[in-house]
Design an enzyme around this catalytic site. Structure first.
Site, PDB file in Angstrom:
ATOM      1  N   GLY A 132      22.921  19.821 -28.145  1.00  0.00           N
ATOM      2  CA  GLY A 132      24.004  19.187 -27.390  1.00  0.00           C
ATOM      3  C   GLY A 132      23.557  17.961 -26.624  1.00  0.00           C
ATOM      4  N   ASP A 179      28.772   9.412 -27.776  1.00  0.00           N
ATOM      5  CA  ASP A 179      27.322   9.496 -27.966  1.00  0.00           C
ATOM      6  C   ASP A 179      26.725   8.142 -28.348  1.00  0.00           C
ATOM      7  OD1 ASP A 179      27.994  12.104 -27.616  1.00  0.00           O
ATOM      8  OD2 ASP A 179      27.481  12.779 -29.621  1.00  0.00           O
TER       9      ASP A 179
END
Length: 447
Positions: A132, A179
């Protein structure tokens, strides 16, 4: 930076031993921890991540042939070789080299290029995989920047982030872009509020009297290898369409929950009330979704759902929409508290993180027993707030810990979670660490 310098030297030696030559340059792209704002970027909402110090490093040498040779310093990841003009990405197998190919292909397609030069690449990463912390997106970003550098072309950081976010979908993950954005736009010493459409990043100064600690649950979750993630994306899409139809909007073109709010011109709080009115807490069958929208099952499957969600038996639309709208509000509150910096800043931020975890666990159902246990342990030993970070279903927690409690916190959590099982043997160095906001992606030229 001394640690990075040592890694670059070691990478150079390993590259020479592997390919019999010296790399021309190196590219670094960091992983990230999302402080708050989980599973809302692909719904169009702002998120609040920071880059971590862990990263992906790639040593690169362009070659005259049209062969792309990829190697990894980790023996678990086998070598891979392919023609640079025939990039095939297998969605059914999220193997490590496919993430590199995503970044490579994204740049190739952006410029409409064929006959690309080949290259030798050696990849080294110290982001725990499937944790994660975005190891896969860091590799996509790294590969995109490698390819751009080999081509001698220029793009802005925002353009690079957008291309890499789009190209990661070649592997089958319907992500939102957080991200890749933080990997390129991060700056040392500050977290970022990342907003989408258009993509932009605003500094968020975190309180100096507390630190963020990452703890790995040691449960691995690869979001490209499971349908959990894409099912949530589709549930949010369906919720957006049902809410839009309920309020008389043209629902056909609506894809994200944020679009419903924008089109109605109401607050996030009002969207929570509308969700209460429009959706029921019981799961929806595909047939009920079709009745609500006035479409056939065939239309639902082929025009709305992604290929790997066409056979899902139930959709929890109420719960997913409630999570997204409440989480989006928490992100804005978090930023506001950081800006105003009241005396109880750390406690207030911690409370928002705790609320976020409860919503991820109960409404979005993306936690797991180990993450819940780890969150409880972190709070017990002094964290003001603790929550899962990343996609969930495994991976890491992030905790806000007062700086004066850090030493005892680390020792107690290590004993309570890691030493009571064999977890600490596998993840000794990667399981528990304090982090501060790191810098974004960089190119280093060989001197």
């Amino acid at each position: 930076m001394p640690v990075l310098f040592d890694r670059l030297l070691k990478l150079k030696e390993m590259f020479n031993s592997k390919f019999g030559s010296i790399p021309k340059f190196y590219v670094r792209a960091p992983g990230r921890v999302n402080i708050i704002g989980e599973h809302i970027d692909y719904c169009g909402y702002s998120v609040l991540p920071m880059a971590v110090e862990q990263d992906m490093l790639i040593a690169v040498e362009p070659v005259k042939t049209q062969t792309l040779q990829l190697a990894n310093t980790n023996p678990l990841y086998p070598d891979f070789s392919t023609s640079s003009n025939n990039i095939q990405i297998d969605k059914t197998k999220p193997l490590w080299h496919n993430y590199f190919l995503c970044g490579f292909k994204g740049i190739q397609e952006h410029f409409g290029l064929s006959n690309l030069t080949g290259m030798n690449c050696l990849v080294d990463g110290n982001i725990p995989p499937s944790s994660g912390l975005s190891s896969s997106s860091a590799l996509v970003c790294c590969a995109g920047l490698v390819t751009l550098t080999v081509l001698g072309m220029n793009l802005s950081k925002v353009e690079l982030a957008e291309i890499c976010a789009k190209s990661e979908r070649y592997i089958g993950t319907e992500g939102g872009g957080m991200d890749q954005s933080i990997s390129f736009l991060a700056e040392e010493g500050t977290a970022k509020l990342i907003e989408f459409s258009p993509l932009r990043a605003t500094d968020v100064k975190l309180p100096s009297e507390a630190v963020f600690v990452i703890a790995n649950s040691c449960v691995e979750m690869n979001k490209a290898a499971t349908s959990h993630f894409n099912i949530r994306v589709m549930e949010c899409r369906l919720a957006a369409k049902l809410l839009a139809k309920y309020r008389g909007l043209q629902w056909g073109k609506v894809l994200r929950l944020e679009e419903v709010q924008t089109k109605l011109g109401v607050s996030l709080e009002e969207m929570l009330w509308i969700t209460e009115d429009a959706l029921h807490p019981e799961p929806y069958s595909p047939e009920e979704v079709c009745r609500c929208l006035g479409i056939s099952l065939q239309e639902l499957r082929t025009q709305i759902l992604s290929p790997n969600t066409q056979d899902v038996p139930i959709f929890k639309l109420y719960q997913r929409a409630k999570h997204v709208y409440s989480e989006a509000a928490r992100v804005l509150q978090f930023k506001k508290i950081c800006e105003e910096a009241p005396d109880d800043t750390v406690q207030l931020l911690g409370e928002l993180m705790n609320q976020s975890h409860a919503s991820c666990r109960d409404m979005y159902e993306c936690s797991c027993p180990e993450l819940d246990q780890l969150v409880d342990i972190c709070r017990k030993f002094g964290a003001e707030g603790s929550r899962l970070t990343g996609a969930g279903w495994g991976g890491c927690t992030v905790s806000l810990v007062p700086a004066d409690k850090l030493t005892s916190f680390l020792a107690n959590v290590h004993q309570a979670y890691y030493q009571r099982s064999d977890r600490n043997l596998t993840f000794e160095k990667q399981s528990l660490f304090a982090t501060k906001p790191g810098g974004g992606a960089l190119v280093f030229l060989e001197a």
